[in-house]
Design a protein around this motif. Structure first.
Motif, PDB file in Angstrom:
ATOM      1  N   MET A 214       8.042  14.972  -1.740  1.00 13.98           N
ATOM      2  CA  MET A 214       7.125  14.157  -0.943  1.00 13.98           C
ATOM      3  C   MET A 214       7.373  12.669  -1.172  1.00 13.98           C
ATOM      4  O   MET A 214       7.393  11.878  -0.232  1.00 13.98           O
ATOM      5  CB  MET A 214       5.678  14.477  -1.316  1.00 13.98           C
TER       6      MET A 214
ATOM      7  N   ASP B 126       1.832   6.445  -6.944  1.00 12.85           N
ATOM      8  CA  ASP B 126       0.804   7.408  -7.364  1.00 12.85           C
ATOM      9  C   ASP B 126       1.396   8.816  -7.456  1.00 12.85           C
ATOM     10  O   ASP B 126       1.146   9.550  -8.406  1.00 12.85           O
ATOM     11  CB  ASP B 126      -0.368   7.419  -6.370  1.00 12.85           C
ATOM     12  N   ILE B 127       2.202   9.175  -6.443  1.00  9.04           N
ATOM     13  CA  ILE B 127       2.821  10.510  -6.441  1.00  9.04           C
ATOM     14  C   ILE B 127       3.819  10.631  -7.595  1.00  9.04           C
ATOM     15  O   ILE B 127       3.830  11.609  -8.330  1.00  9.04           O
ATOM     16  CB  ILE B 127       3.538  10.790  -5.102  1.00  9.04           C
TER      17      ILE B 127
ATOM     18  N   GLN C 268       2.680   1.668  -3.355  1.00  7.96           N
ATOM     19  CA  GLN C 268       1.757   2.042  -4.431  1.00  7.96           C
ATOM     20  C   GLN C 268       1.310   3.495  -4.301  1.00  7.96           C
ATOM     21  O   GLN C 268       1.103   4.169  -5.300  1.00  7.96           O
ATOM     22  CB  GLN C 268       0.570   1.078  -4.466  1.00  7.96           C
ATOM     23  N   GLN C 269       1.185   3.976  -3.069  1.00 10.54           N
ATOM     24  CA  GLN C 269       0.858   5.392  -2.903  1.00 10.54           C
ATOM     25  C   GLN C 269       2.025   6.271  -3.336  1.00 10.54           C
ATOM     26  O   GLN C 269       1.829   7.337  -3.933  1.00 10.54           O
ATOM     27  CB  GLN C 269       0.469   5.691  -1.454  1.00 10.54           C
TER      28      GLN C 269
ATOM     29  N   TYR D  80       3.962   8.986 -10.386  1.00 15.37           N
ATOM     30  CA  TYR D  80       3.306   9.024 -11.702  1.00 15.37           C
ATOM     31  C   TYR D  80       2.620  10.375 -11.928  1.00 15.37           C
ATOM     32  O   TYR D  80       2.514  10.826 -13.062  1.00 15.37           O
ATOM     33  CB  TYR D  80       2.321   7.866 -11.859  1.00 15.37           C
ATOM     34  N   ALA D  81       2.157  10.991 -10.856  1.00 14.56           N
ATOM     35  CA  ALA D  81       1.608  12.348 -10.999  1.00 14.56           C
ATOM     36  C   ALA D  81       2.724  13.298 -11.432  1.00 14.56           C
ATOM     37  O   ALA D  81       2.520  14.154 -12.300  1.00 14.56           O
ATOM     38  CB  ALA D  81       0.974  12.810  -9.686  1.00 14.56           C
TER      39      ALA D  81
ATOM     40  N   ALA E 264       0.838  -1.209   0.000  1.00 17.28           N
ATOM     41  CA  ALA E 264       0.000   0.000   0.000  1.00 17.28           C
ATOM     42  C   ALA E 264       0.869   1.253   0.000  1.00 17.28           C
ATOM     43  O   ALA E 264       0.616   2.203  -0.746  1.00 17.28           O
ATOM     44  CB  ALA E 264      -0.932  -0.004   1.203  1.00 17.28           C
TER      45      ALA E 264
ATOM     46  N   THR F  38       7.709  19.941  -5.281  1.00 17.89           N
ATOM     47  CA  THR F  38       6.984  19.537  -4.070  1.00 17.89           C
ATOM     48  C   THR F  38       6.646  18.051  -4.094  1.00 17.89           C
ATOM     49  O   THR F  38       6.890  17.321  -3.126  1.00 17.89           O
ATOM     50  CB  THR F  38       5.681  20.351  -3.933  1.00 17.89           C
ATOM     51  N   LEU F  39       6.099  17.593  -5.193  1.00 17.50           N
ATOM     52  CA  LEU F  39       5.683  16.190  -5.249  1.00 17.50           C
ATOM     53  C   LEU F  39       6.881  15.235  -5.250  1.00 17.50           C
ATOM     54  O   LEU F  39       6.828  14.182  -4.609  1.00 17.50           O
ATOM     55  CB  LEU F  39       4.767  15.926  -6.456  1.00 17.50           C
TER      56      LEU F  39
ATOM     57  N   ARG G 286       8.715  10.166   1.782  1.00 16.65           N
ATOM     58  CA  ARG G 286       7.941   8.994   2.230  1.00 16.65           C
ATOM     59  C   ARG G 286       8.735   7.714   2.046  1.00 16.65           C
ATOM     60  O   ARG G 286       8.708   6.832   2.904  1.00 16.65           O
ATOM     61  CB  ARG G 286       6.615   8.897   1.454  1.00 16.65           C
TER      62      ARG G 286
ATOM     63  N   TYR H 208       1.933  -3.069  -9.956  1.00 16.70           N
ATOM     64  CA  TYR H 208       1.918  -1.595  -9.977  1.00 16.70           C
ATOM     65  C   TYR H 208       2.657  -1.005  -8.776  1.00 16.70           C
ATOM     66  O   TYR H 208       2.342  -1.338  -7.630  1.00 16.70           O
ATOM     67  CB  TYR H 208       0.468  -1.108  -9.977  1.00 16.70           C
TER      68      TYR H 208
ATOM     69  N   PHE I 178       2.501   6.167 -16.854  1.00 14.20           N
ATOM     70  CA  PHE I 178       1.794   6.467 -15.600  1.00 14.20           C
ATOM     71  C   PHE I 178       1.191   5.204 -15.021  1.00 14.20           C
ATOM     72  O   PHE I 178       0.374   5.252 -14.108  1.00 14.20           O
ATOM     73  CB  PHE I 178       0.732   7.538 -15.856  1.00 14.20           C
ATOM     74  N   SER I 179       1.576   4.076 -15.572  1.00  8.90           N
ATOM     75  CA  SER I 179       1.227   2.702 -15.216  1.00  8.90           C
ATOM     76  C   SER I 179       1.575   1.916 -16.479  1.00  8.90           C
ATOM     77  O   SER I 179       1.894   2.518 -17.503  1.00  8.90           O
ATOM     78  CB  SER I 179      -0.267   2.546 -14.875  1.00  8.90           C
TER      79      SER I 179
ATOM     80  N   LEU J 212       3.260  12.848 -15.048  1.00 13.84           N
ATOM     81  CA  LEU J 212       2.253  13.524 -15.875  1.00 13.84           C
ATOM     82  C   LEU J 212       2.529  15.025 -15.940  1.00 13.84           C
ATOM     83  O   LEU J 212       2.394  15.644 -17.005  1.00 13.84           O
ATOM     84  CB  LEU J 212       0.834  13.261 -15.350  1.00 13.84           C
TER      85      LEU J 212
END
Lengths: 510, 510
Positions: free
Chosen positions: A57, A23-24, A19-20, A26-27, A16, A53-54, A61, A283, A242-243, A30
């Motif tokens: 982060m 998510d960051i 994968q989070q 892949y953002a 989890a 910033t991302l 993490r 993923y 992005f996946s 993008l």
């Protein structure tokens, strides 16, 4: 966090969290894709801070002590499946690497890179390396510091090489390039003695819209899943994802040169087919990622050169091309077309080089970076070093900085140690292609019929499905029975260019 | 965090935190923009989780107790500038609101919305409300729960209305709609008694490419800064931004109807001009945000209807349109064109309604939502309620669910209380436009000459530059000397439609 929970529970938490973080990331990807394709100019300032910033982060993490403790606890559990264990070992390796670099250092690098990219653009515009030199100096200092933080054996450059190609060292590269140079130089000399091929048919007027239509057709015919990807235009072609279900490429179109778009598109297609073939169920996890940059490049080179610049490819695709460009290509034959797209000549610009001289462009950058990070070369001496090496290896004079040491974006991005993966990829590609031809002796006929799925399924089964499970060298050994070996590349190019330039085989050429 | 630091230091921390949260939210916005414009179909699953993860991160950072303490401490400081104080009060209000909703509830809503959106799509496809009903039931229950969490006076629907339009209540809306209905109904009756206008010239064949070119020309002429924005195609037109320097719109093109693209583009342009006019120096802070959804809609309606559907607009733009569509519009006159684009007739679909009947579409949804959230209407009775109200207000029979209660996406997104802002926007727009004409008595001539910058600068100076500093009603009072007053709308439409439908003024019409 309760570290006494069951292995299953803890592993779920690990998944989890990763994968989070994905998510960051892949953002961020993008945000970057948009920046290179559609973002209006005034959006740049806010976009820079959003990316920063991302990225920060995601880094903080991933390197948090909580996550480190979770990894450490899980690694000790005896009841892991082999797949779980593989993911955890790779994550632990990544964690150890990234945790060595403090967040403040990451921020400093990122800020310096941001300034450095603008300085590089200004320097290119003014055709003056001196504009780029001061911030490049800062970057080199930071990179040496990064090498110290990461740790290394023997040469600080190894720490940087390792970031792009795990296990890659100056020793391995000195050896590979040292073995490659003499036969490659001999082949180039032989080609130089032959009459030059005629590539004028590629330099006619090919309207943008027709080239675009052809490129989409080409992508589909060569196996790109357009439900899980798309192509757009950008100044510099690239692949981004992005996946594994959304893998995009970009291309650029030169209306005076059909070759520019076509093989750049096939190159990016090769990267994209790899990403689309990575296991979707993984993923955000290491087993869902590419093995290395070298292997990534092997996939792009495989499709671009070994398949895409072959005679059978021309035999299949020329009739299609003639439909798009009847007046320009109507009178061409597959053999003529094949020769034209494989013209060999020493040139100034890496990205425009043929597949033989290309290696010298990389070797020059490798020698330069090694000396720079090793402290034997100073930033101010780069242009002189560059000119001397281009003259030495390719026998050409570098007329200015723009066509010399300012041509690549890599250093301005803080990427040192990246270039060698291009050559490794090309060498791996030839080795894999040799193996494919061993297993499918009628590969030429298969390509001539446009059955590209055969090669694709072979790559999926042998490489893509494993993600990062094996290192480059392990993959290469599993697939071909040996580690990287330049003989396969030399065999492939000797045979190919002997046909193209019509010279005689020598007894000892292979 | 050290809360004994200077006000300056603490305020800087507050700004830094809010701006990082904005970075995350704008990344979410880009993920959504991409989803609606360019994302390949197979990318949907990963995209959903990326949006969910980042949205949750932004929410949890904004509602963290650390941030709450920082706000509380800063609010007590005596040495704040008025601007700092305004930002802090607004952030504190937002914090109080959002902190009432626990993260687990946000996640539940977000998951239900995700299912609900797919159920709505399936229901639309099958033209069967029963497919949507069960998950809509769940959503309504959750929304009632959300109202309880947020707290409210008198009616639970007020808590939801307040999310989109601060201070908006059923009392205000009952009053506004109650006052609006009789004169609006009277005007519609009068129009119904006149011969209908002829709008066939809009329903010819207008090729997509030409419409696109015209729309880009239109955007530029009407003041859109294309260095800080762009237009793309999407199924549903929308405006979205990633800073005030990157504000994008989308449009859709119907080749059989020129009006569809044109006024949808101007509508989104109005939203975009507002966002581009917000103070860039307040990135991520309340003073850099729009005042409310009602004010946002006032900007889109102002440009779409008060300016864009006026005779002077037609006088300026028809010659341009005739260049793009010579065979279709060559014989039209500004007066004929003006009548055609303002045809009034009761219809089933809200987004296609004229500016008069539009309010009844909103009133029906308002009454329905109020009854639903108030518990007087149950989900299963929605279609019957819908049919009865459309017959009552517009005198038309609703033939099926697709053209009835399944037409809007809003509920499937969990948006209850949103529709009324459309009517408020239209009323505010007319009131602002009346004021503009008072200050610029030659506004018609200015529009006829295409000098749209006059109105834009007026809006920038009176509304845009203030961001969220004033509430809708405060802005309205500052600008026009009174709160929302439907008389301005009635005066605007009575005058306009009297010309269009050529009926006689009555002594007491205004």
């Amino acid at each position: 966090m309760d570290l006494t929970a069951t292995t299953e529970t803890l592993y779920e938490r690990y998944v989890a969290e990763l994968q989070q973080i994905a998510d960051i990331r892949y953002a961020v990807a993008l945000l970057q894709w948009d920046q290179e394709t559609y973002m209006p100019v005034s959006g740049a300032a806010a976009r820079s801070r959003q990316v920063a910033t991302l990225s920060e982060m995601a880094h903080s993490r991933f390197t948090s002590s909580t996550f480190g403790e979770l990894l450490a606890e899980l690694m000790q559990r005896p009841d892991l499946t082999p797949q779980q264990s593989a993911n955890l070992h790779l994550s632990h390796y990544d964690f150890e690497q990234q945790a060595r670099v403090p967040a403040s250092f990451v921020r400093t690098i990122s800020e310096t890179v941001s300034r450095s990219f603008h300085a590089w653009m200004d320097a290119r515009k003014a055709n003056d390396f001196n504009i780029f030199a001061p911030v490049l100096e800062e970057l080199v200092t930071l990179k040496k510091e990064e090498a110290d933080l990461l740790g290394y054996d023997k040469h600080p450059y190894n720490a940087l090489l390792n970031q792009y190609e795990r296990g890659c060292t100056t020793e391995l590269l000195d050896n590979t390039f040292g073995t490659l140079q003499p036969p490659l130089k001999a082949l180039l000399d032989k080609i130089a003695a032959c009459p030059q091929v005629d590539d004028r048919l590629l330099k006619q007027y090919f309207p943008e819209q027709d080239q675009w239509q052809f490129s989409m057709d080409l992508l589909e015919k060569m196996g790109y899943d357009l439900d899980a990807g798309r192509q757009d235009k950008a100044e510099h072609p690239f692949t981004i994802n992005f996946s594994s279900q959304d893998v995009r490429i970009t291309t650029r179109i030169d209306e005076q040169d059909l070759g520019n778009m076509t093989w750049s598109t096939i190159h990016e297609l090769g990267h994209a087919l790899y990403e689309q073939g990575l296991p979707a169920g993984q993923y955000g996890l290491p087993l869902g990622e590419a093995a290395s940059l070298g292997i990534h490049e092997s996939q792009s080179r495989f499709w671009e050169n070994n398949i895409g610049r072959s005679l059978p490819w021309c035999q299949y695709f020329l009739p299609h091309l003639q439909k798009y460009f009847p007046s320009q290509l109507g009178n061409s034959s597959p053999e003529h077309f094949f020769r034209a797209i494989n013209k060999v000549y020493p040139s100034l610009i890496r990205t425009e080089a043929d597949e033989l001289t290309y290696h010298f462009h990389v070797i020059i950058r490798y020698e330069l970076e090694k000396a720079l990070i090793g402290g034997e070369l100073s930033v101010k001496d780069i242009p002189a070093f560059w000119g001397e090496r281009y003259n030495h290896y390719l026998g050409i004079r570098v007329p200015d900085d723009r066509r010399g040491c300012l041509q690549d974006v890599h250093w301005s991005h803080g990427s040192f140690g990246y270039f060698p993966t291009y050559s490794l990829g090309s060498l791996y590609a030839a080795q894999f292609f040799g193996q494919l031809k061993k297993e499918f002796p009628d590969m030429d006929e298969i390509t001539r019929q446009g059955k590209f799925n055969i090669a694709l399924e072979w790559l999926r089964g042998r490489i893509h499905q494993y993600g990062r499970q094996y290192t480059s060298e392990e993959l290469c050994k599993n697939l071909t029975g040996e580690g990287i070996n330049i003989d396969h590349f030399m065999q492939y190019v000797t045979e190919k260019y002997r046909f193209i330039y019509s010279f005689q085989p020598e007894g000892d050429a292979l």
